[in-house]
Design a protein around this motif. Sequence first.
Motif, PDB file in Angstrom:
ATOM      1  N   GLU A  84     113.629 112.496  -6.878  1.00 22.26           N
ATOM      2  CA  GLU A  84     112.241 112.948  -6.794  1.00 22.26           C
ATOM      3  C   GLU A  84     111.503 112.043  -5.827  1.00 22.26           C
ATOM      4  O   GLU A  84     111.815 110.862  -5.689  1.00 22.26           O
ATOM      5  N   GLY A  85     110.480 112.599  -5.166  1.00 19.82           N
ATOM      6  CA  GLY A  85     109.626 111.799  -4.313  1.00 19.82           C
ATOM      7  C   GLY A  85     110.024 111.836  -2.852  1.00 19.82           C
ATOM      8  O   GLY A  85     110.957 112.533  -2.443  1.00 19.82           O
ATOM      9  N   VAL A  86     109.313 111.052  -2.067  1.00 21.21           N
ATOM     10  CA  VAL A  86     109.577 110.949  -0.630  1.00 21.21           C
ATOM     11  C   VAL A  86     109.029 109.616  -0.129  1.00 21.21           C
ATOM     12  O   VAL A  86     107.992 109.146  -0.592  1.00 21.21           O
ATOM     13  N   PHE A  87     109.742 108.954   0.774  1.00 22.73           N
ATOM     14  CA  PHE A  87     109.181 107.823   1.494  1.00 22.73           C
ATOM     15  C   PHE A  87     109.800 107.775   2.885  1.00 22.73           C
ATOM     16  O   PHE A  87     110.686 108.578   3.217  1.00 22.73           O
ATOM     17  N   VAL A  88     109.322 106.847   3.699  1.00 17.38           N
ATOM     18  CA  VAL A  88     109.722 106.785   5.104  1.00 17.38           C
ATOM     19  C   VAL A  88     110.555 105.534   5.355  1.00 17.38           C
ATOM     20  O   VAL A  88     110.131 104.420   5.033  1.00 17.38           O
TER      21      VAL A  88
END
Length: 303
Positions: A84-88
């Motif tokens: 789950e989620g998102v980051f860079v």
Amino acid sequence: MSRHLDADPECKRGDGGIDLVIEGRPRDLGGFVVRRVLPSPMRRLVGPFIFFDHMGPVDFAPGEGIGVRPHPHIALATITYLLEGVFVHRDSLGSEQPIRPGDVNWMVAGRGVVHSERTSPEVKASGGRMHGIQTWVALPQKDEEIEPRFEHHPRSTIPIVNLPGAEIHVIAGTAYGAKAPTGVLSPTLYVHARLEADATLQVTDEHEERAVYVVDGSITCGGKTFTEGAMIVLRPGAEVSIRAIEATNVMLVGGAKIDGERHIFWNFVSSSKERLERAKADWREQRFPKIPGDDVEFIPLPE
């Protein structure tokens, strides 16, 4: 918070094909808690996997998020996988890549790389949930000083094997007749299996060393019940099945035993203690390359 996260560090010997059970140990990474599973006091590696962190699940309020500042690695590869989620992800090779659930980020540090992982301002503004697994694999000695590289493999490119009651995503290496696109450097087992309630899964026996990690839900294995936060290390060659008591996510990890001892200091892994000392000095003196667009902050060397 699960009982495994609250529990004291614990390793137990087992039977029924089980060599060892490792309970994840809580670590605060500056605003969110992870379960640190490998290395453990009684088992440092499973196959080439020398580090295994279960991140979250954590719910970030608006204005909060992941903010892992630039830090270095040598002689290992990192694998990032989100549920789950998102980051860079950004690194000193010039990569700038968002990662989303089911994608795979594979970064080979080799002779040295610097990277950061941050929630984007757009996502941070609204907050949200983060849940994933961060692992490191030790590189074969002949590859410890290779040129660093970064690979992003979108979810659509990751092989999926469907078995009765099980959806198996082959993240790295080989399993169940499928081969991941990830550019591994030694025989590797890394799988995310979604199990329906009461589903039974035979753990693939094609790899020398294997372990099952319960991400959420619960399973039975060897006549015992295991819940989230438990890593079940299996005996080589043993025929082992797991059964999901409820809808459950598990990771299968392992591969060929690594060639020789590995030393760890902070974010550095090497077969040579002298190489670790050189890496420490290089980071202390800021001789590692910088990350374009993220070159102001950094995590200091622990002293």
